[in-house]
Design a protein around this motif. Sequence first.
Motif, PDB file in Angstrom:
ATOM      1  N   PHE A 184      -0.963   5.488   5.558  1.00 38.59           N
ATOM      2  CA  PHE A 184       0.168   6.258   4.954  1.00 38.59           C
ATOM      3  C   PHE A 184      -0.429   6.374   3.225  1.00 38.59           C
ATOM      4  O   PHE A 184      -1.377   5.780   3.113  1.00 38.59           O
ATOM      5  CB  PHE A 184       1.438   5.293   5.014  1.00 38.59           C
ATOM      6  CG  PHE A 184       1.472   4.031   4.451  1.00 38.59           C
ATOM      7  CD1 PHE A 184       0.942   2.934   5.043  1.00 38.59           C
ATOM      8  CD2 PHE A 184       1.800   3.687   3.227  1.00 38.59           C
ATOM      9  CE1 PHE A 184       0.693   1.700   4.747  1.00 38.59           C
ATOM     10  CE2 PHE A 184       1.800   2.308   2.475  1.00 38.59           C
ATOM     11  CZ  PHE A 184       1.242   1.450   3.217  1.00 38.59           C
ATOM     12  N   ARG A 185       0.525   7.131   2.487  1.00 39.99           N
ATOM     13  CA  ARG A 185      -0.079   7.310   1.230  1.00 39.99           C
ATOM     14  C   ARG A 185       0.460   6.115   0.532  1.00 39.99           C
ATOM     15  O   ARG A 185       1.370   5.945   0.012  1.00 39.99           O
ATOM     16  CB  ARG A 185       0.944   8.652   0.602  1.00 39.99           C
ATOM     17  CG  ARG A 185       0.097   9.856   0.960  1.00 39.99           C
ATOM     18  CD  ARG A 185      -0.967  10.323   0.150  1.00 39.99           C
ATOM     19  NE  ARG A 185      -0.626  10.045  -1.242  1.00 39.99           N
ATOM     20  CZ  ARG A 185      -0.231  11.301  -2.127  1.00 39.99           C
ATOM     21  NH1 ARG A 185       0.103  12.169  -1.464  1.00 39.99           N
ATOM     22  NH2 ARG A 185      -0.155  10.834  -3.207  1.00 39.99           N
ATOM     23  N   PHE A 186      -0.528   5.403   0.397  1.00 42.77           N
ATOM     24  CA  PHE A 186      -0.484   4.121  -0.279  1.00 42.77           C
ATOM     25  C   PHE A 186       0.100   4.060  -1.632  1.00 42.77           C
ATOM     26  O   PHE A 186       0.959   3.299  -2.203  1.00 42.77           O
ATOM     27  CB  PHE A 186      -1.825   3.369  -0.060  1.00 42.77           C
ATOM     28  CG  PHE A 186      -1.691   1.684  -0.718  1.00 42.77           C
ATOM     29  CD1 PHE A 186      -2.287   1.539  -1.928  1.00 42.77           C
ATOM     30  CD2 PHE A 186      -1.124   0.834  -0.005  1.00 42.77           C
ATOM     31  CE1 PHE A 186      -1.963   0.264  -2.686  1.00 42.77           C
ATOM     32  CE2 PHE A 186      -0.964  -0.418  -0.456  1.00 42.77           C
ATOM     33  CZ  PHE A 186      -1.398  -0.629  -1.706  1.00 42.77           C
ATOM     34  N   ASP A 187      -0.436   5.140  -2.318  1.00 41.65           N
ATOM     35  CA  ASP A 187       0.128   5.150  -3.932  1.00 41.65           C
ATOM     36  C   ASP A 187       1.677   5.715  -3.942  1.00 41.65           C
ATOM     37  O   ASP A 187       2.255   5.672  -5.088  1.00 41.65           O
ATOM     38  CB  ASP A 187      -0.840   6.294  -4.600  1.00 41.65           C
ATOM     39  CG  ASP A 187      -0.724   7.482  -3.904  1.00 41.65           C
ATOM     40  OD1 ASP A 187      -1.039   8.373  -4.830  1.00 41.65           O
ATOM     41  OD2 ASP A 187      -0.650   7.744  -2.753  1.00 41.65           O
ATOM     42  N   ILE A 206       5.816  -5.327  -5.859  1.00 47.65           N
ATOM     43  CA  ILE A 206       5.180  -4.202  -6.801  1.00 47.65           C
ATOM     44  C   ILE A 206       5.168  -2.885  -6.563  1.00 47.65           C
ATOM     45  O   ILE A 206       5.114  -2.261  -5.531  1.00 47.65           O
ATOM     46  CB  ILE A 206       3.582  -4.619  -6.917  1.00 47.65           C
ATOM     47  CG1 ILE A 206       3.092  -3.917  -8.136  1.00 47.65           C
ATOM     48  CG2 ILE A 206       2.740  -4.565  -5.558  1.00 47.65           C
ATOM     49  CD1 ILE A 206       1.422  -4.552  -8.452  1.00 47.65           C
ATOM     50  N   ARG A 207       5.651  -2.190  -7.408  1.00 44.94           N
ATOM     51  CA  ARG A 207       6.096  -0.905  -7.560  1.00 44.94           C
ATOM     52  C   ARG A 207       4.768  -0.248  -7.542  1.00 44.94           C
ATOM     53  O   ARG A 207       3.735  -0.547  -7.832  1.00 44.94           O
ATOM     54  CB  ARG A 207       7.092  -0.312  -8.632  1.00 44.94           C
ATOM     55  CG  ARG A 207       8.388  -0.955  -8.566  1.00 44.94           C
ATOM     56  CD  ARG A 207       9.415  -0.359  -9.458  1.00 44.94           C
ATOM     57  NE  ARG A 207       9.314   1.024  -9.444  1.00 44.94           N
ATOM     58  CZ  ARG A 207      10.226   1.660 -10.333  1.00 44.94           C
ATOM     59  NH1 ARG A 207      10.687   1.193 -11.373  1.00 44.94           N
ATOM     60  NH2 ARG A 207      10.148   3.053 -10.114  1.00 44.94           N
ATOM     61  N   ASN A 208       5.130   1.192  -7.149  1.00 38.71           N
ATOM     62  CA  ASN A 208       3.660   1.995  -7.027  1.00 38.71           C
ATOM     63  C   ASN A 208       3.327   2.828  -8.379  1.00 38.71           C
ATOM     64  O   ASN A 208       2.166   2.791  -8.813  1.00 38.71           O
ATOM     65  CB  ASN A 208       3.890   3.218  -6.120  1.00 38.71           C
ATOM     66  CG  ASN A 208       4.918   3.970  -6.201  1.00 38.71           C
ATOM     67  OD1 ASN A 208       5.994   4.073  -6.885  1.00 38.71           O
ATOM     68  ND2 ASN A 208       4.695   5.370  -5.946  1.00 38.71           N
ATOM     69  N   ALA A 229      -6.965   1.762  -4.982  1.00 40.12           N
ATOM     70  CA  ALA A 229      -8.506   2.642  -4.721  1.00 40.12           C
ATOM     71  C   ALA A 229      -8.829   1.738  -3.425  1.00 40.12           C
ATOM     72  O   ALA A 229      -9.337   2.435  -2.588  1.00 40.12           O
ATOM     73  CB  ALA A 229      -9.417   2.227  -5.755  1.00 40.12           C
ATOM     74  N   LYS A 230      -8.582   0.619  -3.091  1.00 44.76           N
ATOM     75  CA  LYS A 230      -8.743  -0.294  -1.957  1.00 44.76           C
ATOM     76  C   LYS A 230      -7.393  -0.171  -1.113  1.00 44.76           C
ATOM     77  O   LYS A 230      -7.342  -1.009  -0.084  1.00 44.76           O
ATOM     78  CB  LYS A 230      -9.033  -1.644  -2.348  1.00 44.76           C
ATOM     79  CG  LYS A 230     -10.274  -1.710  -3.235  1.00 44.76           C
ATOM     80  CD  LYS A 230     -10.901  -2.991  -3.438  1.00 44.76           C
ATOM     81  CE  LYS A 230     -12.260  -3.062  -4.232  1.00 44.76           C
ATOM     82  NZ  LYS A 230     -12.731  -4.407  -4.448  1.00 44.76           N
ATOM     83  N   ASN A 231      -6.429   0.251  -1.150  1.00 38.88           N
ATOM     84  CA  ASN A 231      -5.199   0.233  -0.596  1.00 38.88           C
ATOM     85  C   ASN A 231      -4.805  -1.110  -0.109  1.00 38.88           C
ATOM     86  O   ASN A 231      -4.481  -1.533   1.143  1.00 38.88           O
ATOM     87  CB  ASN A 231      -5.237   1.004   0.855  1.00 38.88           C
ATOM     88  CG  ASN A 231      -5.141   2.495   0.472  1.00 38.88           C
ATOM     89  OD1 ASN A 231      -5.226   3.059  -0.260  1.00 38.88           O
ATOM     90  ND2 ASN A 231      -5.245   3.257   1.680  1.00 38.88           N
ATOM     91  N   THR A 232      -4.657  -1.800  -1.367  1.00 40.57           N
ATOM     92  CA  THR A 232      -4.530  -3.326  -1.039  1.00 40.57           C
ATOM     93  C   THR A 232      -3.550  -3.957  -1.991  1.00 40.57           C
ATOM     94  O   THR A 232      -3.697  -3.495  -3.248  1.00 40.57           O
ATOM     95  CB  THR A 232      -5.971  -4.117  -0.972  1.00 40.57           C
ATOM     96  OG1 THR A 232      -6.770  -3.565  -0.055  1.00 40.57           O
ATOM     97  CG2 THR A 232      -5.885  -5.527  -0.852  1.00 40.57           C
ATOM     98  N   VAL A 233      -3.089  -4.757  -1.446  1.00 42.80           N
ATOM     99  CA  VAL A 233      -1.920  -5.642  -2.563  1.00 42.80           C
ATOM    100  C   VAL A 233      -2.396  -7.194  -2.552  1.00 42.80           C
ATOM    101  O   VAL A 233      -2.507  -7.523  -1.223  1.00 42.80           O
ATOM    102  CB  VAL A 233      -0.400  -5.367  -2.182  1.00 42.80           C
ATOM    103  CG1 VAL A 233       0.436  -6.397  -3.100  1.00 42.80           C
ATOM    104  CG2 VAL A 233      -0.091  -4.123  -2.473  1.00 42.80           C
TER     105      VAL A 233
END
Length: 126
Positions: A27-30, A51-53, A75-79
């Motif tokens: 999905f669109r992580f951002d 955490i918001r986008n 950039a890494k699609n990671t939280v």
Amino acid sequence: EVQLQAFGGGLVQAGGTLKLSCAASGFRFDLYAIGWFRQAPGKEREGVSLIRNSNGRTYYADSVKGRFTISRDNAKNTVYLQMNSLKPEDAAVYFCAARLDQGGRMWSSEFHYPYWGQGTLVTVSS
């Protein structure tokens, strides 16, 4: 296919630290806010942090404020969830979840997140 994978749990002594990661795909992580939840045996699932986008604004449960820090790397699609000064009461299965960014509204309610990852177990010894 939307996938969220939480990892980084383990056994730590009280006062110690752990860093959890949540890797996302499909999905669109951002466009999404990411939350961390936890569930201890016999207890309800509770919101730990969000955490918001868009602006990266963060929210924390009172029980973890000042000890936990949430961050994201789009950039890494990671939280990440950096957990310091861990207490025995922090022991739980930790989950990450995703929802389209809607501010902080009901951020700690599990019912406002359509996508969930599997949990990662955090054990804190006293």
